[in-house]
Design a protein around this motif. Structure first.
Motif, PDB file in Angstrom:
ATOM      1  N   ALA A  61       0.824  -1.203   0.000  1.00 24.94           N
ATOM      2  CA  ALA A  61       0.000   0.000   0.000  1.00 24.94           C
ATOM      3  C   ALA A  61       0.859   1.254   0.000  1.00 24.94           C
ATOM      4  N   SER A  62       0.460   2.219  -0.824  1.00 25.47           N
ATOM      5  CA  SER A  62       1.186   3.479  -0.907  1.00 25.47           C
ATOM      6  C   SER A  62       0.721   4.482   0.137  1.00 25.47           C
ATOM      7  N   SER A  63      -0.521   4.310   0.613  1.00 24.88           N
ATOM      8  CA  SER A  63      -1.069   5.200   1.626  1.00 24.88           C
ATOM      9  C   SER A  63      -2.212   4.496   2.329  1.00 24.88           C
ATOM     10  N   ALA A  64      -2.642   5.061   3.452  1.00 22.44           N
ATOM     11  CA  ALA A  64      -3.768   4.510   4.194  1.00 22.44           C
ATOM     12  C   ALA A  64      -4.644   5.649   4.697  1.00 22.44           C
ATOM     13  N   ALA A  65      -5.961   5.449   4.620  1.00 26.23           N
ATOM     14  CA  ALA A  65      -6.917   6.453   5.082  1.00 26.23           C
ATOM     15  C   ALA A  65      -8.153   5.738   5.612  1.00 26.23           C
ATOM     16  N   PHE A  66      -8.936   6.438   6.424  1.00 26.28           N
ATOM     17  CA  PHE A  66     -10.180   5.878   6.962  1.00 26.28           C
ATOM     18  C   PHE A  66     -11.348   6.183   6.030  1.00 26.28           C
ATOM     19  N   HIS A  67     -12.330   5.268   6.007  1.00 26.25           N
ATOM     20  CA  HIS A  67     -13.531   5.541   5.225  1.00 26.25           C
ATOM     21  C   HIS A  67     -14.802   5.577   6.074  1.00 26.25           C
ATOM     22  N   ARG A 119      -2.526   9.122   5.446  1.00 26.73           N
ATOM     23  CA  ARG A 119      -1.101   9.098   5.741  1.00 26.73           C
ATOM     24  C   ARG A 119      -0.385   8.234   4.715  1.00 26.73           C
ATOM     25  N   GLN A 120       0.782   8.692   4.306  1.00 25.93           N
ATOM     26  CA  GLN A 120       1.567   7.968   3.319  1.00 25.93           C
ATOM     27  C   GLN A 120       2.344   6.840   3.988  1.00 25.93           C
ATOM     28  N   ALA A 121       2.432   5.717   3.313  1.00 26.82           N
ATOM     29  CA  ALA A 121       3.320   4.651   3.768  1.00 26.82           C
ATOM     30  C   ALA A 121       4.764   5.070   3.504  1.00 26.82           C
ATOM     31  N   LEU A 170       5.544  -6.544  -6.508  1.00 27.75           N
ATOM     32  CA  LEU A 170       4.257  -6.453  -5.827  1.00 27.75           C
ATOM     33  C   LEU A 170       3.399  -5.389  -6.504  1.00 27.75           C
ATOM     34  N   LYS A 171       2.099  -5.499  -6.341  1.00 27.73           N
ATOM     35  CA  LYS A 171       1.213  -4.465  -6.851  1.00 27.73           C
ATOM     36  C   LYS A 171       1.182  -3.295  -5.875  1.00 27.73           C
ATOM     37  N   ALA A 172       0.917  -2.114  -6.381  1.00 25.48           N
ATOM     38  CA  ALA A 172       0.808  -0.922  -5.540  1.00 25.48           C
ATOM     39  C   ALA A 172      -0.619  -0.404  -5.600  1.00 25.48           C
ATOM     40  N   GLY A 173      -1.103   0.107  -4.487  1.00 23.64           N
ATOM     41  CA  GLY A 173      -2.448   0.658  -4.454  1.00 23.64           C
ATOM     42  C   GLY A 173      -2.709   1.333  -3.128  1.00 23.64           C
ATOM     43  N   LYS A 174      -3.722   2.171  -3.094  1.00 19.38           N
ATOM     44  CA  LYS A 174      -4.075   2.876  -1.871  1.00 19.38           C
ATOM     45  C   LYS A 174      -4.985   2.006  -1.006  1.00 19.38           C
TER      46      LYS A 174
END
Length: 266
Positions: free
Chosen positions: A132-138, A155-157, A169-173
């Protein structure tokens, strides 16, 4: 996220950060929500359970630890809920164990590993493993200016271009919430987050790691297609065992890549 310290604290702190980035990684913490996900890695790295717990008395949190190659590895699992007897999944347990592990173990790097839902509209398939390139709440909706951004908590990883390239590896938010299913409101927030994968821990781990300035990466394997035809819970349980094997393989490859390297080489 940056290693322990912050350049705004002054020249001395900045020097510590630079030095940390050049020093080979020594101690890592792997935060994993479910025992099913954790045990294969415990066996792979030949870790032992800490029976004289470093954590506060009375909590269910479990630490497996040992030395693998040149790394001190700690797998932290939040344990079973004492009342209901199930894995202590979700953001509350994840944030608590992450905080306790950082305070107690002072890791150079955190890996939040686990399973996740994926969106076929964003190219995710069952068994895919994402960095994951970043993480956020939904699911933290606060419709007041600025509080709305705080609720999302993007927040950015830690950036790991060499790791991403080497392991293909694949990348995604990543988008995080405390429910396995997805309401219409959650869906709208996930789309706004531009997320490819969703879980129940990542953004909470990211929040704590950002507070305490510990580099953190997120390795997530897809168990279910959220925008697919099958019920999420049914698909998750059907694929859990096989996808956990893919996750454990990927985490092992990540740890092998990290071994002997410093933060700046990731």
């Amino acid at each position: 996220m940056a290693p322990h310290g912050d350049e705004s604290d002054g020249g001395g702190e900045a020097a510590i950060v630079i030095e940390a980035e050049k020093r080979p990684i020594s101690t890592i913490v792997i935060v994993i929500a479910m025992q099913t996900e954790a045990l294969p890695l415990v066996n792979k790295f030949q870790l032992t359970e800490d029976l004289d717990s470093v954590f506060p008395k009375g909590v269910p949190w479990v630490r497996y630890h040992g030395v693998y190659k040149e790394l001190n590895i700690n797998i932290i699992w939040p344990g079973k809920d004492f009342t209901f007897g199930v894995d202590s999944v979700g953001t509350v347990s994840a944030s608590l164990v992450t905080y306790a592990a950082i305070q107690t173990l002072q890791p150079d790097l955190i890996i939040n590993a686990g399973t996740a839902g994926g969106f076929k509209a964003k190219g995710a398939c069952i068994g895919d493993v994402f960095l994951a390139s970043s993480a956020a709440f939904h699911d933290r909706r606060i419709p007041i200016p600025v509080f709305d951004l705080y609720g999302v908590g993007l927040r950015q990883a830690f950036s790991t271009p060499n790791l991403l390239k080497e392991l293909s590896l694949k990348a995604g938010k990543l988008s995080t919430g405390d429910s396995l299913d997805m309401s219409q409101q959650d869906e709208a927030s996930i789309i706004a987050n531009d997320a490819t994968i969703k879980d129940m821990e990542g953004a909470a781990v990211a929040y704590v790691a950002d507070l305490l300035k510990v580099p953190t990466i997120f390795v997530k394997a897809v168990t279910d297609i959220v925008d697919g035809d099958k019920p999420t819970a049914e698909e998750f349980l059907q694929n859990l065992a096989s996808v956990t094997a893919a996750l454990d393989k990927a985490v092992t490859e990540v740890v092998d890549f990290i071994n002997g390297k410093c933060i700046s080489e990731l």
